[in-house]
Design a protein around this motif. Structure first.
Motif, PDB file in Angstrom:
ATOM      1  N   ASP A 288       7.419   0.286   6.864  1.00 10.27           N
ATOM      2  CA  ASP A 288       8.060  -1.032   6.733  1.00 10.27           C
ATOM      3  C   ASP A 288       8.662  -1.504   8.059  1.00 10.27           C
ATOM      4  O   ASP A 288       9.789  -1.982   8.106  1.00 10.27           O
ATOM      5  CB  ASP A 288       9.132  -0.992   5.643  1.00 10.27           C
ATOM      6  CG  ASP A 288       9.599  -2.398   5.239  1.00 10.27           C
ATOM      7  OD1 ASP A 288       8.781  -3.340   5.354  1.00 10.27           O
ATOM      8  OD2 ASP A 288      10.762  -2.549   4.836  1.00 10.27           O
ATOM      9  N   SER A 289       7.924  -1.354   9.141  1.00  4.88           N
ATOM     10  CA  SER A 289       8.405  -1.782  10.450  1.00  4.88           C
ATOM     11  C   SER A 289       8.264  -3.286  10.603  1.00  4.88           C
ATOM     12  O   SER A 289       7.398  -3.918   9.983  1.00  4.88           O
ATOM     13  CB  SER A 289       7.619  -1.073  11.558  1.00  4.88           C
ATOM     14  OG  SER A 289       7.792   0.323  11.463  1.00  4.88           O
ATOM     15  N   ALA A 290       9.107  -3.851  11.456  1.00  8.49           N
ATOM     16  CA  ALA A 290       9.104  -5.302  11.655  1.00  8.49           C
ATOM     17  C   ALA A 290       8.124  -5.743  12.730  1.00  8.49           C
ATOM     18  O   ALA A 290       7.647  -6.868  12.716  1.00  8.49           O
ATOM     19  CB  ALA A 290      10.508  -5.780  12.019  1.00  8.49           C
ATOM     20  N   ARG A 315      -5.109  -8.989   4.955  1.00  3.20           N
ATOM     21  CA  ARG A 315      -5.924  -8.732   3.760  1.00  3.20           C
ATOM     22  C   ARG A 315      -5.571  -7.399   3.115  1.00  3.20           C
ATOM     23  O   ARG A 315      -5.672  -7.253   1.886  1.00  3.20           O
ATOM     24  CB  ARG A 315      -7.413  -8.742   4.122  1.00  3.20           C
ATOM     25  CG  ARG A 315      -7.981 -10.096   4.453  1.00  3.20           C
ATOM     26  CD  ARG A 315      -9.504 -10.075   4.387  1.00  3.20           C
ATOM     27  NE  ARG A 315     -10.079  -9.061   5.268  1.00  3.20           N
ATOM     28  CZ  ARG A 315     -10.389  -9.279   6.549  1.00  3.20           C
ATOM     29  NH1 ARG A 315     -10.178 -10.473   7.077  1.00  3.20           N
ATOM     30  NH2 ARG A 315     -10.927  -8.329   7.275  1.00  3.20           N
ATOM     31  N   GLN A 316      -5.168  -6.418   3.907  1.00  6.67           N
ATOM     32  CA  GLN A 316      -4.952  -5.070   3.399  1.00  6.67           C
ATOM     33  C   GLN A 316      -3.495  -4.757   3.082  1.00  6.67           C
ATOM     34  O   GLN A 316      -3.212  -3.732   2.449  1.00  6.67           O
ATOM     35  CB  GLN A 316      -5.450  -4.044   4.434  1.00  6.67           C
ATOM     36  CG  GLN A 316      -6.929  -4.153   4.760  1.00  6.67           C
ATOM     37  CD  GLN A 316      -7.801  -3.774   3.582  1.00  6.67           C
ATOM     38  OE1 GLN A 316      -7.457  -2.933   2.769  1.00  6.67           O
ATOM     39  NE2 GLN A 316      -8.963  -4.422   3.479  1.00  6.67           N
ATOM     40  N   LEU A 317      -2.568  -5.602   3.505  1.00  6.22           N
ATOM     41  CA  LEU A 317      -1.147  -5.310   3.353  1.00  6.22           C
ATOM     42  C   LEU A 317      -0.757  -5.203   1.875  1.00  6.22           C
ATOM     43  O   LEU A 317      -1.025  -6.103   1.076  1.00  6.22           O
ATOM     44  CB  LEU A 317      -0.309  -6.406   4.023  1.00  6.22           C
ATOM     45  CG  LEU A 317       1.209  -6.220   3.983  1.00  6.22           C
ATOM     46  CD1 LEU A 317       1.604  -4.959   4.750  1.00  6.22           C
ATOM     47  CD2 LEU A 317       1.901  -7.451   4.555  1.00  6.22           C
ATOM     48  N   THR A 318      -0.122  -4.097   1.515  1.00  8.44           N
ATOM     49  CA  THR A 318       0.351  -3.898   0.152  1.00  8.44           C
ATOM     50  C   THR A 318       1.429  -4.924  -0.182  1.00  8.44           C
ATOM     51  O   THR A 318       2.365  -5.142   0.588  1.00  8.44           O
ATOM     52  CB  THR A 318       0.932  -2.477   0.002  1.00  8.44           C
ATOM     53  OG1 THR A 318      -0.076  -1.525   0.337  1.00  8.44           O
ATOM     54  CG2 THR A 318       1.413  -2.232  -1.405  1.00  8.44           C
ATOM     55  N   GLY A 319       1.292  -5.558  -1.326  1.00  3.77           N
ATOM     56  CA  GLY A 319       2.281  -6.555  -1.748  1.00  3.77           C
ATOM     57  C   GLY A 319       2.212  -7.837  -0.957  1.00  3.77           C
ATOM     58  O   GLY A 319       3.201  -8.585  -0.903  1.00  3.77           O
ATOM     59  N   ARG A 320       1.048  -8.128  -0.345  1.00  2.26           N
ATOM     60  CA  ARG A 320       0.924  -9.329   0.484  1.00  2.26           C
ATOM     61  C   ARG A 320       1.291 -10.571  -0.321  1.00  2.26           C
ATOM     62  O   ARG A 320       0.955 -10.718  -1.493  1.00  2.26           O
ATOM     63  CB  ARG A 320      -0.502  -9.450   1.029  1.00  2.26           C
ATOM     64  CG  ARG A 320      -1.594  -9.327  -0.007  1.00  2.26           C
ATOM     65  CD  ARG A 320      -2.961  -9.134   0.664  1.00  2.26           C
ATOM     66  NE  ARG A 320      -4.022  -8.872  -0.303  1.00  2.26           N
ATOM     67  CZ  ARG A 320      -4.301  -7.674  -0.803  1.00  2.26           C
ATOM     68  NH1 ARG A 320      -3.564  -6.623  -0.452  1.00  2.26           N
ATOM     69  NH2 ARG A 320      -5.293  -7.509  -1.653  1.00  2.26           N
ATOM     70  N   GLY A 321       1.991 -11.464   0.347  1.00  3.21           N
ATOM     71  CA  GLY A 321       2.465 -12.681  -0.301  1.00  3.21           C
ATOM     72  C   GLY A 321       3.829 -12.533  -0.944  1.00  3.21           C
ATOM     73  O   GLY A 321       4.458 -13.545  -1.300  1.00  3.21           O
ATOM     74  N   TYR A 322       4.309 -11.296  -1.101  1.00  2.00           N
ATOM     75  CA  TYR A 322       5.592 -11.068  -1.760  1.00  2.00           C
ATOM     76  C   TYR A 322       6.532 -10.241  -0.889  1.00  2.00           C
ATOM     77  O   TYR A 322       7.522  -9.708  -1.392  1.00  2.00           O
ATOM     78  CB  TYR A 322       5.383 -10.346  -3.099  1.00  2.00           C
ATOM     79  CG  TYR A 322       4.606 -11.171  -4.093  1.00  2.00           C
ATOM     80  CD1 TYR A 322       5.242 -12.115  -4.890  1.00  2.00           C
ATOM     81  CD2 TYR A 322       3.229 -11.033  -4.206  1.00  2.00           C
ATOM     82  CE1 TYR A 322       4.526 -12.886  -5.788  1.00  2.00           C
ATOM     83  CE2 TYR A 322       2.500 -11.796  -5.097  1.00  2.00           C
ATOM     84  CZ  TYR A 322       3.156 -12.728  -5.892  1.00  2.00           C
ATOM     85  OH  TYR A 322       2.439 -13.496  -6.776  1.00  2.00           O
ATOM     86  N   ARG A 323       6.228 -10.137   0.382  1.00  2.00           N
ATOM     87  CA  ARG A 323       7.085  -9.368   1.291  1.00  2.00           C
ATOM     88  C   ARG A 323       7.011  -9.986   2.675  1.00  2.00           C
ATOM     89  O   ARG A 323       6.015 -10.643   3.028  1.00  2.00           O
ATOM     90  CB  ARG A 323       6.619  -7.905   1.357  1.00  2.00           C
ATOM     91  CG  ARG A 323       5.204  -7.754   1.879  1.00  2.00           C
ATOM     92  CD  ARG A 323       4.734  -6.311   1.923  1.00  2.00           C
ATOM     93  NE  ARG A 323       5.422  -5.542   2.966  1.00  2.00           N
ATOM     94  CZ  ARG A 323       5.239  -4.249   3.148  1.00  2.00           C
ATOM     95  NH1 ARG A 323       4.409  -3.568   2.376  1.00  2.00           N
ATOM     96  NH2 ARG A 323       5.878  -3.613   4.110  1.00  2.00           N
ATOM     97  N   PRO A 324       8.047  -9.807   3.483  1.00  2.38           N
ATOM     98  CA  PRO A 324       7.973 -10.289   4.867  1.00  2.38           C
ATOM     99  C   PRO A 324       6.832  -9.593   5.599  1.00  2.38           C
ATOM    100  O   PRO A 324       6.570  -8.413   5.383  1.00  2.38           O
ATOM    101  CB  PRO A 324       9.334  -9.885   5.458  1.00  2.38           C
ATOM    102  CG  PRO A 324      10.231  -9.708   4.289  1.00  2.38           C
ATOM    103  CD  PRO A 324       9.358  -9.200   3.173  1.00  2.38           C
ATOM    104  N   GLU A 325       6.163 -10.325   6.459  1.00  2.00           N
ATOM    105  CA  GLU A 325       5.012  -9.786   7.172  1.00  2.00           C
ATOM    106  C   GLU A 325       5.395  -9.412   8.585  1.00  2.00           C
ATOM    107  O   GLU A 325       5.967 -10.210   9.328  1.00  2.00           O
ATOM    108  CB  GLU A 325       3.887 -10.825   7.195  1.00  2.00           C
ATOM    109  CG  GLU A 325       2.597 -10.317   7.802  1.00  2.00           C
ATOM    110  CD  GLU A 325       1.497 -11.376   7.744  1.00  2.00           C
ATOM    111  OE1 GLU A 325       0.955 -11.711   8.814  1.00  2.00           O
ATOM    112  OE2 GLU A 325       1.199 -11.846   6.633  1.00  2.00           O
ATOM    113  N   ALA A 326       5.111  -8.182   8.964  1.00  3.40           N
ATOM    114  CA  ALA A 326       5.407  -7.713  10.319  1.00  3.40           C
ATOM    115  C   ALA A 326       4.570  -8.477  11.340  1.00  3.40           C
ATOM    116  O   ALA A 326       3.480  -8.968  11.035  1.00  3.40           O
ATOM    117  CB  ALA A 326       5.123  -6.215  10.429  1.00  3.40           C
TER     118      ALA A 326
END
Length: 382
Positions: A288-290, A315-326
């Motif tokens: 969960d790095s920024a 495309r591969q990020l777990t929980g994409r759309g519901y978490r801040p994106e690094a």
């Protein structure tokens, strides 16, 4: 039996102590002596050394090829010592920091294993201390690169940072609250040897399907040479450039041709970038790095590589759309990150070395005290 309130109080007190320790560690570089130090970056193909001042400015650098890995480890150590002594002829060097391409133990003294060098339980700090009359600091090269970027480059201002170095293989470094996370045994951050393809390409580490077999300089060159060896029509341009000498195909050449618009080279960098993005998504799920900073020689391709990496990451990020994106950014220090970071970490060692010897000198004036100076190469706690 202690009450809940007592336990809660102890936990709160412990948390306060840990925060205070983290704060001291984070600010320690500010009180380090502003003296020139030498940083060494040892990769699978090069050894680079430079004199670096307290602001991260490189005053002078020298570089040579890494001796053949089939030779004795002493050959590499000879090369390091020669570079340092050469620089010492023209600069007042106070400490030497070494970023080694391999697993360095928790004491930061021994290289346990280096996939691309002939080092197995190699006491590198001791070997160099026997030849150089200054304090020695040894760390993993990706850790030193991460520190360099956090101090002076693209990682400034990031409390949670992951550095990924794409060179001969893949290295990694983790920083949290200004402290390098090395793990219980000193070998944290070896992301390149995470398995991403079961029974995939054989890796020098002994396993199959490691991440660095799909997203690294070696992977890029391997794919290009295989296409050229198969006499693929898409490889004719690069074959013309190397006059049919497949062994002359290199990563920098592929990047150069990609910038010129060569379709095969562009596609190869896109493939490497997509694998990079997949691996970063896995790291984001775990850490969960920024901010992810991409360095190493392959990062010279810039957006030809990092653009596809960002797309694959999303495309591969777990929980994409519901978490801040690094954020994923290219290293600002380029190939100098490891060298600059190693020199800066060595500056902390120089401070502790001075402090320890000053205390010994003060105690030496006491009656009956037996003065014993700190041996060369002492690294202290960091």
């Amino acid at each position: 039996m202690s009450t809940y309130r007592e336990r809660a109080h102890r936990q709160t007190a412990r948390a306060s102590v840990l925060r205070a320790i983290a704060s001291r560690e984070r600010s320690s570089h500010l009180s380090a002596p502003r003296v020139p130090t030498v940083g060494i970056d040892i990769g699978g193909t090069k050894v680079m050394a430079g004199v670096v001042d307290a602001d991260g400015t490189i005053l002078e650098r020298v570089r040579t090829e890494t001796p053949d890995k089939s030779k004795s480890p002493k050959v590499v150590e000879d090369t390091i010592a020669e570079l340092v002594l050469d620089l010492s002829d023209r600069h007042d060097v106070h400490a030497v920091g070494v970023g080694a391409a391999g697993w360095v133990d928790a004491d930061r003294a021994t290289v346990l294993f280096a996939p691309h060098l002939a080092w197995r339980n190699e006491p590198l700090r001791e070997a160099l201390a026997a030849r150089l009359a200054v304090p020695i600091m040894v760390d993993n090269d990706a850790n030193t690169a991460a520190w360099g970027e956090w101090r002076f480059g693209a990682g400034r201002g990031a409390d949670h940072l992951v550095m990924i170095t794409l060179g001969t293989g893949i290295g990694g470094g983790i920083l949290e609250a200004g402290k390098v996370k090395r793990g219980a045994y000193g070998v944290a951050g070896e992301f390149g040897h995470m398995q991403v393809v079961p029974d995939g390409h054989r890796c020098p580490c002994g396993n199959r399907g490691c991440w660095e077999q799909y997203s690294s300089g070696n992977a890029l060159v391997r794919e290009a040479r295989e296409l050229a060896a198969a006499d693929s029509p898409v490889a004719h341009h690069i074959l013309d450039r190397v006059k049919g000498q497949i062994g002359d195909i290199t990563g920098p050449l592929i990047t150069e041709l990609a910038r010129e618009g060569d379709p095969m080279c562009v596609e190869l960098l896109q493939d490497i970038g997509r694998w990079l993005g997949v691996g970063i998504a896995n790291l984001a799920a775990a850490l969960d790095s920024a901010r992810f900073v991409i360095g190493g020689g392959v990062s010279d391709a810039d957006e030809l590589l990092i653009g596809p990496a960002r797309e694959a990451f999303r495309r591969q990020l777990t929980g994409r759309g519901y978490r801040p994106e690094a954020t994923i950014v290219r290293a600002a220090l380029g190939a100098d990150a490891g060298m600059v970071g190693a020199a800066d970490l060595a500056r902390l060692v120089a401070r502790r070395f001075r402090r320890a010897n000053r205390r010994r000198a003060e105690r030496a004036h006491r009656p009956g005290f037996d003065l014993r100076l700190t041996p060369r190469g002492w690294a202290g706690e960091q």
